[in-house]
Design a protein around this motif. Structure first.
Motif, short mmCIF file in Angstrom:
data_model
loop_
_atom_site.label_atom_id
_atom_site.label_comp_id
_atom_site.label_asym_id
_atom_site.label_seq_id
_atom_site.Cartn_x
_atom_site.Cartn_y
_atom_site.Cartn_z
N THR A 274 -10.28 10.79 10.64
CA THR A 274 -11.14 9.68 11.05
C THR A 274 -10.54 8.92 12.22
O THR A 274 -10.92 7.79 12.48
N GLY A 275 -9.60 9.53 12.94
CA GLY A 275 -8.99 8.87 14.08
C GLY A 275 -7.59 9.38 14.31
O GLY A 275 -7.22 10.46 13.87
N THR A 276 -6.78 8.61 15.00
CA THR A 276 -5.41 9.01 15.30
C THR A 276 -4.57 9.03 14.02
O THR A 276 -4.63 8.09 13.23
N PRO A 277 -3.82 10.12 13.79
CA PRO A 277 -2.97 10.16 12.60
C PRO A 277 -1.99 8.99 12.58
O PRO A 277 -1.45 8.60 13.61
N LYS A 278 -1.78 8.44 11.40
CA LYS A 278 -0.86 7.32 11.24
C LYS A 278 0.04 7.61 10.06
O LYS A 278 -0.27 8.43 9.20
N ARG A 279 1.18 6.92 10.02
CA ARG A 279 2.06 7.04 8.87
C ARG A 279 1.72 5.96 7.86
O ARG A 279 1.69 4.78 8.18
N ALA A 280 1.47 6.41 6.64
CA ALA A 280 1.15 5.48 5.56
C ALA A 280 2.40 5.27 4.71
O ALA A 280 3.07 6.24 4.33
N MET A 281 2.72 4.02 4.43
CA MET A 281 3.85 3.69 3.58
C MET A 281 3.35 3.36 2.18
O MET A 281 2.56 2.43 2.01
N LEU A 282 3.81 4.12 1.20
CA LEU A 282 3.33 3.96 -0.17
C LEU A 282 4.48 3.55 -1.08
O LEU A 282 5.57 4.14 -1.04
N THR A 283 4.22 2.55 -1.89
CA THR A 283 5.24 2.06 -2.81
C THR A 283 5.24 2.84 -4.11
O THR A 283 4.28 3.54 -4.45
N LYS A 284 6.31 2.68 -4.87
CA LYS A 284 6.39 3.29 -6.20
C LYS A 284 5.22 2.81 -7.06
O LYS A 284 4.57 3.60 -7.75
N ASP A 285 4.95 1.51 -6.99
CA ASP A 285 3.89 0.94 -7.83
C ASP A 285 2.53 1.53 -7.48
O ASP A 285 1.72 1.82 -8.37
N ALA A 286 2.26 1.73 -6.19
CA ALA A 286 0.97 2.27 -5.77
C ALA A 286 0.80 3.71 -6.24
O ALA A 286 -0.28 4.10 -6.73
N LEU A 287 1.83 4.52 -6.11
CA LEU A 287 1.75 5.91 -6.53
C LEU A 287 1.57 6.03 -8.04
O LEU A 287 0.75 6.82 -8.53
N ILE A 288 2.34 5.24 -8.79
CA ILE A 288 2.23 5.29 -10.25
C ILE A 288 0.88 4.76 -10.71
O ILE A 288 0.25 5.33 -11.62
#
Length: 205
Positions: free
Chosen positions: A65-79
């Protein structure tokens, strides 16, 4: 300030990535920037100043959907994501037919970690491989435990189109798909034609 390290992910053996992700989620290992083994490592700072606390994963988006970006994901978000998925479809054993270093593939691994299971990884996509891998997943799953998989729309369309042509390989792949309690589809918009699978128990949804 969290530590971030590039991590080469080999599709032929995801055990090191599985273990590194487990450590990252537990807070006993560094955050990971996964990339495909044999390709250049991403240029990421070892101690990113803009990283959130409890950082676990830095992945590049597909750029669909546009230019690739780096997403930062936390432990809490993944769990939390894995837990919400399990609450909706139930924990189980997963087939991983996606690149494990991509976010969708990594999420399959995280769900498996939370469930205490090990995913079966496909080394490449084909209808024949999908059918064989499904049999292996079903055999490896504990008794009465559901099996799940995650596909991109083009993979699901491969299955449906081949079955619609009465291609024996496609028919067997569709029968294999119906063995899954859930098939998560993402990575791109799902074409309306992919919703034409028969609504029978165990069919893709």
């Amino acid at each position: 300030m969290p530590e971030l390290v590039p991590f080469a992910v080999d599709r032929a053996d995801i055990t090191p990535y599985y273990e590194a992700l487990d450590a990252a989620l537990a807070g006993t290992g560094p955050a990971l920037a996964p990339y495909e083994a044999g390709t250049p490592a991403p240029d990421v700072p070892r101690h990113p100043t803009d990283a959130p606390e409890r950082l676990a994963l830095v992945v590049s988006t597909s750029g669909s959907t546009g230019t690739p970006k780096r997403a930062m994901l936390t432990k809490d978000a993944l769990i939390a994501s894995a837990t919400a998925t399990h609450e909706r479809i139930g924990a189980g054993t997963w087939l991983l037919p996606l690149p494990p270093h991509h976010i969708a593939g990594t999420q399959v691994i995280v769900r498996s970690l939370i469930a205490g299971t090990t995913p079966i990884v496909m080394d490449a996509w084909s209808l024949e491989r999908f059918t064989r891998a499904t049999t292996l997943v079903a055999r490896n799953a504990p008794p009465f435990s559901p099996i799940h998989t995650s596909l991109v729309p083009t993979q699901l369309r491969d299955v449906l189109d081949a079955a619609e042509r009465d291609d024996p390989v496609g028919v067997r792949a569709l029968e294999a798909a119906r063995r899954y309690r859930s098939i998560l589809v993402g990575g791109a918009a799902t074409p309306p034609t992919c919703s034409r699978a028969p609504a029978t128990p165990g069919s893709p949804s």
